[in-house]
Enzyme design. Sequence first.
Site, PDB file in Angstrom:
ATOM      1  CG  ASP A   1     -48.856  10.934  21.744  1.00 19.62           C
ATOM      2  OD1 ASP A   1     -48.276   9.832  21.682  1.00 19.62           O
ATOM      3  OD2 ASP A   1     -48.900  11.636  22.779  1.00 19.62           O
TER       4      ASP A   1
ATOM      5  CG  HIS B   1     -45.405  11.385  23.229  1.00 19.04           C
ATOM      6  ND1 HIS B   1     -46.458  11.498  24.090  1.00 19.04           N
ATOM      7  CD2 HIS B   1     -44.319  11.225  24.014  1.00 19.04           C
ATOM      8  CE1 HIS B   1     -46.047  11.390  25.326  1.00 19.04           C
ATOM      9  NE2 HIS B   1     -44.741  11.224  25.318  1.00 19.04           N
TER      10      HIS B   1
ATOM     11  CB  SER C   1     -43.958  12.921  28.085  1.00 21.34           C
ATOM     12  OG  SER C   1     -43.902  11.513  27.987  1.00 21.34           O
TER      13      SER C   1
END
Length: 484
Positions: free
Chosen positions: A405, A461, A193
């Site tokens: 995601d 994610h 991330s």
Amino acid sequence: MAPPLRSEADNDSKYLTKMLLSCLLLLILLLPNYIVVSQTIISTLPGFPGDLPFKLETGYVGVGELDDVQLFYYFVESGGSPKDDPLVLWLTGGPGCSAFSGLVYEIGPLSFDFTESSKSSPTFKLNPYSWTKVANIIFLDAPVGTGFSYAKSWEGYNMTDTLSAAQTYEFIRKWLMAHPTFQRNPLYIAGDSYSGIVVPIIVEKISDGNEAGRKPAMNLQGYVLGDPTTVPHDDYNSRIPFAHRKTLISDELYESIKTNCNGEYINIDPTNTPCVSDLIAVTECISKLYTGNILEPTCSYLSPKPLAVGSKWDPSYGEDSVDLLLTAPQIPKPWCRSYNYLFVYIWANNKTVQEALGIREGSIKEWTRCNASLSYTDNVFSTLDYHRNLIKKGYRMLIYSGDQDMVIPYVGTHAWIKSLNLTVSEDWEPWFVDGQVAGYAMEYNYKKCRLRYAIVKGGGHTAPEYKPKECFAMIERWFAYYPL
């Protein structure tokens, strides 16, 4: 009466005493640059039955001016061959998400046993797909204000991308000085991330430090990035083509918004009425989705406001209203992933747990999985130049994306990788786990550099939380230089 005369020996003794005191003061000031302030070997943990079947160490390393910032870490030794297996420094995203989240929800040796846990007694079980089976991993709470990391002064909490990277580089230098047996291990910097911003900066600092002869020399081999933020504008802008590919918006709406907004969905001219109208339609289509993984249900009262097309929300912050869940009479239906995060709040804020981990009393007010109130300023808006520089230096790179995601869509990630203009050495092809397609991958090269890009089928994610078995197979093969 005249004062007694001092002998030359007395003067010499006084001079030597002053010199010794000066040297001692200098040593006190310099020592923090070379030692770990504290480290504790953990053999048992509340919530896990019996002794831990792996070596766990926790501790603090002081960084910054006069060690004002105290970075907390969890170190898990490899279950394979610790002296030969890679050493990985892992950073969870956010910024502000604790590395313990990565440890228990993604790639570490423990996970919560949800069937056996209760609100008063969270229980652990072993993760059969822990990356620590093939690597020594340092899970670092960075930047300061994350997890159990803290600063001694309020000024120490003011943070930027580049300062965070510099402090993490200082951390790994000091940690290796205190753990010299790992200085020869292949070193990889990894994260997911928002860590996609700081990891390449850290890698470049390590590389430059090696070239400048800074000690200790590090056996840097490369880096690993999962669902990474790279060029934030482009990452968020790619949500529109991602939504179209996933049939979340119609062909007609997609063609209209491309034309009316001219491909720009973040910095919008408010007077461009057709573009604004199309964006409202898109937001209406996606606002009821859980963008961390569009195949999973969303929780209205545990999630923040609906995701607008250009927003920077990270699903890591999806449990902002965890107090509501704690007081709720029962977990509502349908099940939502953010319910899993309840247990880590209960566990990490328990005083017995903090004593077991060696947490300094009074260093933090309350542990949060992701600290949304950091005093943090983004000052790096693209890491492409860092990637280009590291490619020229010949490092290995593994970049992976979950194909469900929508926070950092694979569409944007693959686009910036292609913009590097590398040679395709292995074209798009499936990779398998247990005879089933686990995803798709391709490899790029430039001289000695090898960049592997992998899509994890069904991943969100970030991918290891959703597809732990497949992601373990991916990292095990990549560390061993095998094809995926």
